[in-house]
Design an enzyme around this catalytic site. Sequence first.
Site: not given
Ligand code: BGC
Length: 803
Positions: A305
């Site tokens: 993530d």
């Molecule tokens: C989120 C993800 C997301 C990523 C990119 C993160 O803060 O938890 O679900 O895909 O950001 O935006």
Amino acid sequence: MGKQLKKIKKTSQLKRFAALSAVGVLLVTSNAGGMAYAQTSAAESLQAAVSADSRTETPQLINAQSIDSVIQAMTLEEKAKLVVGTGMPGMFGTPKARVAGAVGQTYGIPRLGIPSLLMADGPAGLRISPTRAGDEKTYYATAFPIATSLASTWDTEIVQKVGQAQGNEVKEYGIDIFLAPALNIHRNLLNGRNFEYFSEDPLVAGKMTAALVNGVESNGVGATIKHFAANNQETNRMTIDTVVSERALREIYLKGFETAVKEAQPWAVMSSYNKLNSLPASQNNELLTNVLRNDWGFNGFVMTDWFAGTDPVEQMKAGNDLIMPGMGQAEAIANAVTNGLLDESVLDRNIKRILQVVIETPTFKGYEYSSQPDLQAHAKVGRQAAAQGMVLLKNEDGTLPLRTKEKVGLFGNTQVETIKGGTGSGDVNAAYTVSIADGLEEAGFHLNQDLLNSYKTYIANLRSMDEYKIVDSPWGSDFGKLTPPIPEKTLAADEIQSTVKETDTGVIVIGRNSGESADRKNEKGDYLLTDQEQAMIAGVAEAYHKEGKKVAVVLNIGGPVEMASWRDKVDSILLAWQPGQEAGGAVADVLSGAVNPSGKLATTFPVAYSDVPSADNFPGDPAENPEKVVYEEGIYVGYRYHSTFNVKPAYEFGYGLSYTTFDYSNIRVNQKEFNKKIKVFATVENTGKTAGKEAVQVYVSAPDGKLEKPALELKAFGKTKELQPGKKENMIFELDAKSLASFDEDKSAWIVEKGTYTVKIGASSENIKGTASFQVNDDIVVEEVENVLSPKEPIDELSKESN
Ligand code: BGC
């Protein structure tokens, strides 16, 4: 790169890198011609000139067979860069991506024919920037219903259609990998991101995810299932240590991922922010290698993530193949190889997994995207899914459907400011949201105009005040808008009175929103209704009832709210969820009866927050700023808890009404003694006057043995086709040993314990229509798995015995 790396530039690979970079990047452009090694004459002469020990033929990535030679030809620096994204496009000094709003990109190595891939969020649709500087065109994407709404359809076919439409937008807008679907379990209703997730039940979550992945990937683009694993809250999401037993992990929190991997093999998995039994998920070899790859056979790649984890070298070792969005971790990775702290073969392994996906992508294949997906067709799919996901919670005396052209008094701010979905990375930059007021008017209902205008004026006034201004998301406009909630308009008695006089029915809309990075609160304005909302419901209901007229409530929410205190005051309640951009149209479809509601809850609505089994352990310890959260409720999540410990919810898992009625008959199994697989039969008949669909649920009550079992667990489900009045459908389900098994921590195995199993066919988890039973004569060890992921401390888990 830093000092340490300079030291190792003596290796022949690095000499090659240095030579090439001295003259700029050597571009070998052809990768589509099927040649093993593609070169231009200019490239040839350059190469000859720059380096005596360069290979005269530069391997090119052209297909799966070329991957090993391409990896061999990489410098250490290239390898280290390939496993790290190139930064957050548009932020922290990284330029915007070729497709504005894409949130991540991988490192490209043109000299080896490796393109840079683009990734963008979901899950309610593709999140990219709707506009681009110096460009007249727009790039809107379709906002589909939130995942919780999709799960409420209990219909994997419509969910797969949504996936197909989403994937088509991904492809036509030039993105390679969609960062969706998301399937964390609804452990606690206050999780601010539950709207992005499907259900409290892993079977529903897993099946819906598999359907979506298959839909998305049918376009030749990638889906990413996230957030792996046990990421069930937003409070301190990047540091929280989730402490959970192996059994609860395997049966509840990992199960949906297991189903999705085995049934859909997604291109990618996103590991989560949280620690899992003390180790960050992205650095957790047991999770990413032992379970995901060895037990389940996942063959895509794992990415972190965004900004997750603390140690890039540990991430590499654990099998977290790609670090996103990438903030310079390549140097540490290269240094670790040089210093002998990271085996280069680990890098090669991770790179291979990434390249195996790269060769499947539209960018690699040179797909010429149109930037013009068929938004109108997708809007139709969205509207259809939204209506199918709505759940009729109450309907006294046939209050709904409304009669055609009925005069309606529409109350509540949310009729105008209808909520399409939650906020944060899961938001979608849609061209519009059809409000509930507009949707009803378009469907031919006559809304009381004085009331409507007074709402519009009230809202416009408040929105012009600084406090209530609609602003860009704190993360920038690509992440959508933040709409601070405004107080519910207070209704004067004569305003209600005159509306009641002039209309046939009252409809009240209640709205809630939540989003990434904050959890919801058990407070008025969030889980609880505000005083103004309570007064609106009481006042409007009383006035209409005095005139012998009915009142319906429409809930435009992303997760449960408290209902027990007010539901008796109204005649009908439609849970519309956050239905995406076509919200108003889809609400009108159901209120008018154009669509007969067939949605059912995939998440429990408790009477009070204190009835949630994790209420005492959310968001962790200490509650204000938790370092860890202990899942003391164990496997007793959602209906598993309510049914086992007899805690009556407001509306139970699986519940939902229809404008027609269904009868269940012929409920039986095909064996008295279990032998590998058992078939379950039920006949469903539409006994009412309206055509409709019914979601049929197969629960099993397993015998307590060495392992105790919940009172019942969902093991299969299906939805009838649209049945005309008087028509029947025979439903057949198959249960295999794995689907009946529980996880035995001592044996690290899935086992089916001997005894009597009762199959319960339900219209909901409480409304069981018939049962059939079979015997398991001897314990069955269905599958032995790796003995991993045990908590580092004892957990005082909830059990039937201790209760
Ligand atoms: C989120 C993800 C997301 C990523 C990119 C993160 O803060 O938890 O679900 O895909 O950001 O935006």
